[in-house]
Design an enzyme around this catalytic site. Structure first.
Site, short mmCIF file in Angstrom:
data_model
loop_
_atom_site.label_atom_id
_atom_site.label_comp_id
_atom_site.label_asym_id
_atom_site.label_seq_id
_atom_site.Cartn_x
_atom_site.Cartn_y
_atom_site.Cartn_z
N SER A 67 0.80 -1.23 0.00
CA SER A 67 0.00 0.00 0.00
C SER A 67 0.83 1.27 0.00
CB SER A 67 -0.94 0.02 1.21
OG SER A 67 -0.22 0.21 2.42
N LYS A 100 0.16 4.71 6.76
CA LYS A 100 -0.36 5.56 5.67
C LYS A 100 0.21 6.96 5.82
CE LYS A 100 -3.11 2.09 4.66
NZ LYS A 100 -2.80 1.19 3.55
#
Length: 205
Positions: free
Chosen positions: A31, A74
């Protein structure tokens, strides 16, 4: 004997402080490509956000809001009170285009647009690999209480060792989001409402 005991106590105190001040995680998944890869080990600072708020561009580790025993890594994109629009994969903060040179591919395929209004003490987080990231586009802004800390250093493998870069953005001269004119269709269908809210070393996704 006294010197040995003092040394042991000092080592124990240092070890306890380091564990309270930092956490160690291993990246698991794609990711955050190309900036973080699977099996890289990172150290996260727990102290950074004791006196400061998360900033746009910070790489953070947080507990996944829907499954608190999972941790995600993230990048902070939206701050409390802001409106985030994603148009053809590009991010607009309060109508201003966010310049993200670290992104290789912006669009997620069939899901490239959306709007989110961020509440108090919430943060909008996205993976750098937008096409393969489960992030705020899926589960909405993340409450600050779930944020573990700010990624500080990548330390394994040794060839990848470096301090983690946290870019800053200048929105004062940023491009303004274009105004779109709806295209009429023969059989208009309702669109779903935008999401507004409700994310040894541990693995982070």
């Amino acid at each position: 004997m006294r010197e040995i005991l003092e040394t042991i106590l000092l080592i124990a105190a240092i070890y306890a402080f380091v564990n309270l001040a930092t956490a160690r995680f291993v990246v698991d998944g794609h990711s955050m490509l190309p900036n973080f890869t699977t099996d890289q080990f990172i150290i996260v600072s727990r102290l950074t956000y004791l006196a400061n708020d998360p900033q746009r561009g910070d790489v953070v580790v947080f507990h996944y809001p829907l499954q608190s025993d999972r941790d995600f890594i993230k990048r902070v994109i939206g701050l409390p009170g802001e409106t985030i629009d994603i148009l053809q994969g590009r991010v607009y903060v309060d109508g201003k285009l966010l310049d993200e040179p670290y992104i290789d591919k912006f669009c997620r395929g069939t899901s490239c647009d959306g709007q989110w209004v961020i509440g108090p003490d919430q943060y909008f987080v996205l993976g750098d690999n937008r096409g393969e990231s489960k992030d705020s586009q899926d589960f909405g802004p993340v409450d600050r209480e779930f944020i573990v800390g700010r990624a500080f250093v990548r330390y394994w493998p040794p060839s990848d060792w470096e301090l983690v870069n946290h870019p800053r953005y200048d929105l004062s001269t940023a491009e303004v989001m274009p105004t779109l004119t709806p295209t009429p269709t023969a059989t208009p269908e309702g669109t779903p409402a935008a999401t507004s809210s409700q994310m040894a070393p541990s693995g982070v996704f």
